[in-house]
Design a protein around this motif. Structure first.
Motif, short mmCIF file in Angstrom:
data_model
loop_
_atom_site.label_atom_id
_atom_site.label_comp_id
_atom_site.label_asym_id
_atom_site.label_seq_id
_atom_site.Cartn_x
_atom_site.Cartn_y
_atom_site.Cartn_z
N GLU A 88 0.20 6.85 -29.01
CA GLU A 88 -0.91 7.81 -28.88
C GLU A 88 -1.75 7.51 -27.64
O GLU A 88 -2.16 8.41 -26.92
CB GLU A 88 -1.79 7.76 -30.15
CG GLU A 88 -1.15 8.41 -31.36
CD GLU A 88 -1.88 8.11 -32.66
OE1 GLU A 88 -2.89 7.34 -32.63
OE2 GLU A 88 -1.46 8.62 -33.71
N LEU A 91 0.13 8.47 -24.48
CA LEU A 91 0.05 9.92 -24.32
C LEU A 91 -1.28 10.32 -23.66
O LEU A 91 -1.31 11.12 -22.72
CB LEU A 91 0.20 10.60 -25.69
CG LEU A 91 -0.05 12.11 -25.75
CD1 LEU A 91 0.96 12.89 -24.91
CD2 LEU A 91 -0.01 12.61 -27.19
N GLN A 133 8.17 14.49 -24.74
CA GLN A 133 8.34 15.73 -25.51
C GLN A 133 7.02 16.49 -25.63
O GLN A 133 6.97 17.70 -25.61
CB GLN A 133 8.86 15.41 -26.92
CG GLN A 133 10.37 15.28 -27.03
CD GLN A 133 11.12 16.57 -26.75
OE1 GLN A 133 10.70 17.65 -27.15
NE2 GLN A 133 12.24 16.47 -26.04
N LYS A 134 5.93 15.71 -25.76
CA LYS A 134 4.60 16.30 -25.93
C LYS A 134 3.93 16.67 -24.60
O LYS A 134 2.84 17.22 -24.60
CB LYS A 134 3.70 15.31 -26.70
CG LYS A 134 4.13 15.13 -28.14
CD LYS A 134 3.29 14.08 -28.84
CE LYS A 134 3.71 13.94 -30.29
NZ LYS A 134 2.96 12.88 -30.98
N THR A 135 4.58 16.34 -23.51
CA THR A 135 3.97 16.59 -22.20
C THR A 135 4.95 17.33 -21.28
O THR A 135 5.08 17.01 -20.10
CB THR A 135 3.53 15.26 -21.53
OG1 THR A 135 4.67 14.38 -21.48
CG2 THR A 135 2.41 14.60 -22.30
#
Length: 284
Positions: A88, A91, A133-135
């Protein structure tokens, strides 16, 4: 030869303050923390902080910026809660870099804590895949730093860095940083010109010089192969001026930004002395 040279620069008054300091010192490359490096999280960057940083950078002579993540982050932690927290936090670090327009987020791969190197490498790649994946669409690249291999730290062999890159689903988002003190402590001898050429060839064969986007220029307080991470001023450690002469005169590395992480006071005068010495090693 024209080198992009600078140092890790303090951000006491927010990210933009590093630009002011670097300009005053004549740096053309800098590394910063975008938040307190001894904390996992920080309050979000304000629009003013982002705009100030971007406008000052644009008006400066600085051609290269890299951010270093928090030292608390461990992308292959043995503790599931710490692993979740590290992912986290990483990220968030990547998000801050993207907001500020910083092209690289430099990080130590992680310490496996006794799980073994193979599992550690898999967890690091898994962590990167989750964050990537989240960015989607981010311009900021994740920059693996070669380590000294202290304790159970991974990334002390070029082969380990290669394995991580190979397991990352978007390898084009990966880049690498060589830290001279780290690789020396890990057993790569860069002092003798013959040995130095062998090390650079090995890096190119295993990882590829096109992935090398930054070099941390640090002498080592500890001996070759000690596996102990201790930085020293240029020429005052076990690498000595010989190793840095090899780097400063290597045409293949001429365009790779070189950044100091040596001990310093608040005014960073020591950085100017180290840069002066590095430039004096360039053969006319």
């Amino acid at each position: 030869m024209t080198h992009l040279l600078g140092a890790h620069t303090f951000v006491t008054g927010g990210p933009a303050s590093a630009i002011d300091t670097a300009e005053k010192l004549g740096f053309t490359a800098i590394q910063i923390f975008t938040k307190n490096n001894n904390q996992y999280f920080a309050k979000d960057l304000s629009e003013k902080e982002i705009n100030d940083f971007k406008s000052k950078l644009l008006a400066s002579n600085i051609k290269f910026v890299v951010s270093h993540d928090s030292y608390l982050i461990n992308l292959c932690s043995k503790d599931p809660m710490m692993l979740k927290k590290s992912r986290e936090a990483f990220l968030k670090e990547l998000e801050r870099c993207e907001q500020l327009g910083i092209p690289y987020l430099n990080f130590h791969p992680g310490a496996h804590g006794g799980q073994g190197e193979e599992l550690g490498i898999k967890l690091i790649a898994e962590s990167l895949n989750i964050v990537h994946q989240k960015t989607k669409g981010y311009k900021t690249k994740s920059m693996l730093e070669a380590t000294a291999g202290q304790g159970t730290a991974l990334g002390y062999r070029f082969e380990q860095l290669r394995k991580i890159i190979d397991l990352v689903e978007e390898p084009e988002r990966m880049s690498v940083c060589i830290d001279t003190a780290h690789i020396f402590a890990a057993g790569y001898d860069i002092r003798d010109s013959k040995q130095y050429k062998k090390v650079i060839k090995e890096f190119n064969d295993i990882i590829g010089l096109e992935k090398l986007k930054c070099i941390h220029m640090n002498d080592s307080k500890k001996e070759l192969g000690s596996r102990v991470d201790r930085h020293e001023h240029i020429g005052k450690g076990f690498i000595g001026t010989e190793g840095f002469t090899n780097i400063m005169n290597d045409k293949k590395l001429e365009r790779v930004p070189k950044i100091l992480e040596t001990p310093k006071g608040k005014d960073q005068k020591e950085d100017l002395q180290n840069i002066k010495l590095l430039l004096s090693l360039v053969k006319k």
